[in-house]
Design an enzyme around this catalytic site. Structure first.
Site, PDB file in Angstrom:
ATOM      1  N   ASP A   1      34.224  39.587  43.048  1.00  0.00           N
ATOM      2  CA  ASP A   1      35.285  39.849  44.010  1.00  0.00           C
ATOM      3  C   ASP A   1      36.461  40.394  43.182  1.00  0.00           C
ATOM      4  O   ASP A   1      36.451  40.293  41.957  1.00  0.00           O
ATOM      5  CB  ASP A   1      35.630  38.510  44.680  1.00  0.00           C
ATOM      6  CG  ASP A   1      36.941  38.544  45.427  1.00  0.00           C
ATOM      7  OD1 ASP A   1      37.134  39.463  46.221  1.00  0.00           O
ATOM      8  OD2 ASP A   1      37.774  37.631  45.197  1.00  0.00           O
TER       9      ASP A   1
ATOM     10  N   ASP B   1      40.446  40.409  44.209  1.00  0.00           N
ATOM     11  CA  ASP B   1      41.698  39.642  44.233  1.00  0.00           C
ATOM     12  C   ASP B   1      41.470  38.181  43.854  1.00  0.00           C
ATOM     13  O   ASP B   1      40.624  37.508  44.443  1.00  0.00           O
ATOM     14  CB  ASP B   1      42.330  39.705  45.627  1.00  0.00           C
ATOM     15  CG  ASP B   1      42.746  41.121  45.973  1.00  0.00           C
ATOM     16  OD1 ASP B   1      43.636  41.663  45.304  1.00  0.00           O
ATOM     17  OD2 ASP B   1      42.153  41.696  46.913  1.00  0.00           O
TER      18      ASP B   1
HETATM   19 MG   LIG Z   1      39.472  37.037  46.312  1.00  0.00          MG
END
Ligand SMILES: [Mg+2]
Length: 501
Positions: A56, A58
């Protein structure tokens, strides 16, 4: 008579109970092994078997400074007043760092923020209305005489229940804080309002900060200040690639934003590290939806209309779904390890439906392992276990005095693990007084391994085998007393009791 309290037995009269004093109180080695740069295993993972690493973006590849929380709070507060026409008075509230913690539940109709344990019980003393704690008696009254939150009201599997929402991502900390201050404004000014409207409007105001691109703009303008530990992310990616691993990225963020951040952390050739890059993926639907096809973004960032027949290195794809991803890449099962910070959006479906291995990024571990390693904490924990053991023994005595002492100890036990070792309002994100939290249980269910940041990987060889520690199940565990000092407390205490009577 038995006019001693439990402290007296332990600390004033060490000859009665041969309990060691001083630093030996801590079970040897129990706390020294805790390390904020360690990786912890819920399930066995052999890195030698992992060929493909997914990420992922962020709060996984890019960790953000707490300053970003204040900026999100301030902007959403402005939207609340200017766009949603809430009273100007809310403007005077500043962001309160460390008010809320991740994983809390929010009762939308009652306007209460609270911590819930693994058995769906509210932890007494952790319920806040606005900025003020709600007394336990009132909490009980509000919930029909129990601390239990029924599953029908609660979050179900993904934390989005109709009446009670669980705040699971790190971005939700400014949202919880804004809810608390806005509720506080209405309550302290004695203004009637509907908490349901407030919840919906604040959730939209926070959404606007993201959708209108403010957060993206701030981060891109001040990468140095807002993105943390970028060199370490760079080092991890370098190391994986040089060990022949394949990498991919699945993020909900737009390409321009990810590109800026990755160039900052890894350099302008960052895309050479990744075999597949997917942006605006719309997780968690990405993992469950079978319909939305991948689209390719061209170099100008425009969407192409061609059908996607393969996912190629060097290209950027948007949307799509995991079923197509698995079909096009053939990356299935235990050879894939996916890293994410959101237990539901990133990890739950992968673990439950698709059999990839999962790694949770939990930045809070850094602070929490520090606290757990302190002498003060170890002392309290040892004391809590000793006290619980004493209570377990004492309860067989039915006389009035014993019952009285039991009650006193009970009170002391409730205060033993004072929550302000951690966050002063809500305590640890992993534990209530005596149980794991709701968050903790989800963490152990949805992640094979967990760590404070991606950089923890740098401490392990790429063929390392993570073994979870074999902790005893309840029916395998020794009694509280035996666990402490193999019966010496129990025997001496029982002897002492018989003298007293
Ligand atoms: Mg995230």
């Amino acid at each position: 008579g038995l006019k001693v309290n439990s402290h007296f037995i332990f600390y004033q009269n060490p000859t009665v109970i041969s309990f060691p004093s001083g630093p030996e109180l801590i079970p040897p080695g129990a706390c020294k092994s805790l390390n904020s740069s360690a990786i912890y295993a819920n399930n066995e993972v052999n890195l030698a078997e992992v060929d493909i690493y997914g990420f992922d973006y962020d709060y996984t590849l890019a960790l953000y400074s707490n300053t970003l929380n204040k900026m999100i709070f301030d902007k959403a507060k402005t939207f609340l007043i200017e766009h949603f026409k809430y009273p100007e008075g809310i403007a005077k509230y500043d962001y309160i760092p460390n008010f809320a913690v991740r994983g809390l539940h929010y009762d939308i109709q009652k306007g209460l923020l609270m911590k819930v344990d693994a058995f769906h019980y509210i932890q007494p003393g952790t319920v806040y209305r606005g900025l003020s704690p709600v007394p336990d008696e009132e909490v009980l009254e509000l919930h029909g005489g129990t601390y239990h939150i029924p599953l029908t009201e609660d979050s179900g599997f993904y934390g989005k229940g109709p009446k009670v929402k669980q705040f699971m991502d790190i971005f939700s900390i400014p949202e919880m804080t804004l809810l608390a201050v806005a509720n506080d404004f209405f309550i302290t000014n004695d203004i009637e309002y509907d908490p349901v409207h407030l919840f919906k409007d604040i959730s939209e105001a926070i959404g606007m900060v993201h959708l209108k691109g403010f957060m993206y703009k701030w981060v891109m303008q001040d990468l140095d200040k807002l993105i943390q530990r970028g060199e370490e992310t760079d080092a991890v990616l370098h190391r994986l690639v040089s060990n022949g691993k394949k990498l991919f990225l699945i993020t909900n963020s737009p390409f321009s934003f990810v590109d800026k951040g990755m160039k900052h952390m890894v350099g302008k050739n960052w895309r050479e590290f990744f075999d597949v890059v997917i942006v605006q993926a719309d997780k968690p639907h990405f993992f469950t939806d079978c319909i939305k096809p991948f689209r390719r973004l061209d170099d100008n960032g425009d969407l192409r209309w061609e059908k996607i027949k393969s996912l190629d290195k060097g290209q950027i794809y948007k949307q799509g779904n995991l079923f197509d991803f698995l079909r096009l890449t053939g990356w299935r099962g235990s050879k894939v390890l996916y890293f994410g910070d959101h237990l539901y959006s990133d990890l739950a479906d992968l673990m439950l439906r698709h059999g990839w291995r999962t790694a949770a990024i939990v930045p809070e571990l850094e602070q929490e392992t520090k606290v757990v390693s302190t002498y003060r904490y170890a002392l309290s924990l040892t004391w809590l276990q000793a006290l619980t053991g004493l209570m377990e023994q004492l309860q067989i005595h039915r006389d009035q005095e014993s019952k009285e002492v039991f009650r006193e100890w009970q009170e002391e036990r409730e205060e033993a693990m004072i929550k302000n070792f951690f966050n002063p309002q809500f305590g640890s994100i992993f534990r209530t007084c005596h149980n794991p939290t709701y968050f903790s249980r989800r963490l152990s269910r949805f992640s094979d391994i967990y760590m404070a940041s991606l950089s923890c990987l740098l401490n392990y060889d790429p063929t390392y085998n993570f073994f979870p520690r074999r902790t005893p199940l309840q029916h395998e565990a020794p009694l509280w007393m035996d666990q402490l000092c193999t019966g010496c407390v129990k025997t001496s205490y029982m002897e002492e009791m018989s003298h007293i009577r």
